[in-house]
Design a protein around this motif. Structure first.
Motif: not given
Length: 767
Positions: A650-658
């Motif tokens: 989740q952290v990786l996905v959110e970081t990339l999305t932002v």
């Protein structure tokens, strides 16, 4: 047995290579397989007189499903016809389509079709029978539409597929109900449960479903229209489908299930009326047609109606007449269709009006056509005469609808004589017709072998009737009736009412043939009736499907993501709440929140505040930041509930999305309000409804436990079964290996797509 059934599928892969290797003799080379299968099945002739021979292999043991085959009199009769006539059809097709660019493909499909038919008639399991049933629909669709450059062939193939495959779906439902009612999927066991099945509460439902499937396959009224249109197929296909295979599948199924489902008012009425009407309708349409293959196709409809009617009558004589008529029809109809192909191949004649005076140019073809036509008309001493005598005797002794069936049968018998004269007399005698191909000459051996042998077999079977009856027909009738028949088969029973009616039909048919033009003029209204008949109903049905699909596409697939989300979310809410409303079990809603700790409240409040910020802000950068906070807050919840792997993801996905959203912000137009207050209010209500539903579902799931947690089993089996101490890894790699494999596959596809996009350049578009 398993190899015999599947051999056609195996050889299909080699068909193109065989065509390249043997050239014009490829038909004979491929025909060796059905020839060998005929000899193999002929070895069961003595065994089936002692009872059925059953073989089984485990297929889906966890579901109690086995791949089983049974050889009794009925399945053996069909297998011998499929393989025996198939031998001549393959040889015939090799020469008929000589030089065709797709001959290898044709043989491959035809081999698969033959194997599907063998599997269908030999299957002793409802699931296996249905699989082979649908395979015949698919392969026949490919065969009918073989000339795919022809729009008419494509339309006819699609029509045949829609009708037969649609009926197949109904049949599948019937098989499910039958299997549930019988408590088994084995046909051998089902056939011994007739009394229990006929008294079952779902008998009427399963019978109607099965009848629809059988009627669509065997072109019973009102589904008869697809079969004549299937004449768009090459003539070898027509000869094979109409003599021994596709169209006999429904008749075979009804005969197979007769011991279990027969002898009821519903069974007898449905089969007798549908069969009798089809019998009459096919004959009437046949004598009104002039195209050679069209006449033969409608006469096939007529014969199929006769067989269904006889199975519906269900008496000993009727069932014996059914198996005799099935054999006789296969022999003479296979002959006549191949004769029609010879007329097209050697003379170029497709219409009876273009023929005449061909007996000198094609003497052997004329001989085969004449013998087959005599059998079709029911003339002594051919096998068709025996079948016709038994038919009339069965109708005279019918327990229900006897008078109506007798009228329909006599009319159809007269039409049958007219068709026999049209095919057996018109092309060969009289004034010389207009021949598109001149000079006309006799067909080569590959084209002549099938018609001559099958026509002569019709004569020999009549003259040697006791041998044929004792060797095959009695066993077949026993399988259909469930008991050995007491009626003796004989070529001559002496003067009786059936013989008198048969002779009258011959004379009336000859008279009608002389007045055929007047009859066609008098029945000209039939052409207008066909315009509003079942085929027109099929066309309206297809137009309705197109209209409905266009309407729902405009409504649902309108190109707006917001509407897609609304449909998905509201459908989900409706299904969840509807199921909860209908659920009659015990559900417990979690209402005790005392176990929630202070820092968990803080995370939830942060998540809510960030959500409101993302919804209310007018600045994209603030909205992106708020969405990031939502994602990171969710990841903290994963950490608190012992899911660190999901939290890291989740952290990786959110970081990339932002990061990605921030990068594209500068390319977006300025922030605008495009929706009205009413639409925003609708969206708020939908969001609250979806959120409330999912919250309710989570609280119910947390409070309602029907089984003990599986986590203890994972902990205990991690080392001995998965050979690993990292329980999460063991679950993903071993216990949920297919799930993980699917995720890897999805990621690999995404990577391939990204790589393709990166490699794509604007200049590639112009190349």
């Amino acid at each position: 047995m398993l190899l015999a059934v599947l051999s056609g599928f195996l050889l299909a892969f080699s068909a193109p290579a065989l065509v390249r290797l043997f050239g014009r003799h490829a038909g004979w080379a491929v025909a060796l397989l059905p020839g060998a299968l005929f000899l193999y099945f002929a070895g069961f002739l003595s065994a089936v007189n002692d009872g059925p021979v059953r073989m089984a292999w485990e297929w889906l043991p966890a579901l109690g499903i086995e791949l089983s085959f049974v050889v009794d009199g009925l399945s053996l009769l069909m297998a011998l016809l499929i393989s025996g006539i198939g031998f001549f059809i393959f040889a015939y097709a090799g020469r008929y389509l000589e030089g065709h660019r797709d001959l290898g493909r044709f043989f491959a499909i035809l081999l698969c079709f033959m194997a599907s038919m063998l599997g269908l008639v030999l299957a002793d399991n409802l699931i296996a029978l249905f699989v082979f049933w649908e395979l015949t629909s698919i392969t026949s669709w490919l065969l009918i539409g073989f000339n795919h450059d022809d729009a008419q062939a494509r339309r006819s193939a699609l029509q045949g597929l829609i009708v037969t495959a649609g009926g197949g779906l109904v049949l599948m439902a019937g098989f499910v109900v039958l299997g549930q009612a019988a408590g088994t999927l084995s046909l051998s066991e089902i056939l011994t449960m007739g009394e229990a099945l006929r008294g079952h509460e779902h008998y009427s439902l399963l019978l109607v479903l099965i009848l629809v499937g059988a009627f669509t396959k065997s072109a019973q009224f009102p589904f008869h229209f697809w079969l004549p249109n299937a004449m768009a197929a090459p003539t070898p296909v027509s000869a094979y489908l109409h003599s021994a295979t596709m169209v006999k599948a429904g008749v075979y199924l009804l005969a197979r299930l007769q011991p279990a489902l027969g002898d009821t008012v519903l069974w007898t009425s449905a089969l007798c009326l549908a069969g009798g009407i089809t019998f009459f309708t096919g004959g009437l349409l046949a004598v009104r047609s002039t195209g050679i293959k069209k006449v033969l196709a409608y006469s096939t409809v007529m014969a199929l109606g006769m067989l269904v009617m006889l199975i519906g009558i269900g008496t000993e004589v009727a069932l014996l007449a059914a198996v005799t008529g099935l054999l006789a029809h296969s022999l003479y109809k296979g002959t006549l269709f191949m004769v029609a192909g010879i007329l097209d191949h050697e003379v170029g004649a497709k219409d009876l009006r273009d023929t005449g005076g061909l007996r000198h140019a094609l003497p052997l073809t004329a001989l085969a056509a004449g013998l087959a036509a005599l059998s079709m008309a029911g003339v002594l001493p051919l096998l068709g005469f025996v079948g016709k005598e038994l038919l009339l005797e069965a109708v005279l002794g019918a327990p229900q609808w006897s008078s109506l069936l007798l009228l329909l049968t006599l009319a159809a018998a007269v039409f049958g004589v007219v068709v026999a004269l049209l095919i057996g007399l018109r092309p060969w005698f009289g004034a010389v017709g207009h021949w598109p191909k001149t000079p006309a000459h006799e067909a080569p051996p590959a084209l002549l072998a099938g018609p001559l042998v099958l026509a002569l077999l019709g004569v020999c079977a009549g003259l040697a009737l006791p041998l044929v009856a004792d060797g095959l027909l009695i066993a077949a009738a026993t399988a259909v009736a469930g008991r050995p028949p007491q009626t003796a088969l004989a070529l001559w029973h002496g003067p009786n009412l059936a013989l008198l009616l048969s002779t009258g039909a011959l004379l009336a048919g000859a008279g009608l043939y002389r007045l055929l033009d007047r009859f066609r003029d008098a029945t000209g209204f039939m052409g207008r009736l066909q315009g509003i008949g079942p085929e027109r109903g099929y066309e309206k049905f297809m137009e309705g499907i197109v209209s409905v699909s266009a309407w729902q596409t405009r409504l649902i697939q309108n190109g707006y993501l917001r509407y897609y989300l609304l449909v998905i979310l509201l459908s989900t809410v409706a299904l969840v709440l509807g199921q909860l409303w209908l659920y009659r079990g015990e559900l417990t809603l979690v209402t005790d929140l005392s176990g929630i700790r202070l820092h968990e409240y803080a995370i939830v409040l942060t998540l809510l505040a960030a959500t409101l910020m993302a919804v209310r802000t007018r600045y994209r950068l603030a909205a992106v930041a708020a969405l990031g906070v939502v994602g990171f807050a969710v990841s903290l919840l994963y950490v608190l509930f012992s899911a660190p792997d999901v939290a890291i993801t989740q952290v990786l996905v959110e970081t990339l999305t932002v990061i990605l959203l921030v990068l594209v912000l500068f390319r977006l137009p300025r922030y605008l309000k495009l929706s009205s207050k009413a639409l925003r209010l609708r969206d708020v209500l939908v969001a609250l409804l979806v959120g409330a539903t999912m919250s309710l579902l989570v609280l119910l799931a947390a409070g309602s436990r029907y089984y003990e947690s599986i986590s203890a089993w994972f902990v205990a089996e991690s080392v001995p079964s998965g050979h690993g101490r990292n329980i999460v890894n063991v679950i993903l790699v071993d216990f949920r290996a297919l799930d993980t494999l699917g995720e890897i596959f999805v990621l690999a596809l995404a990577a391939i797509g990204v790589y393709a996009m990166l490699k794509f350049r604007a200049e590639d578009k112009t190349r």
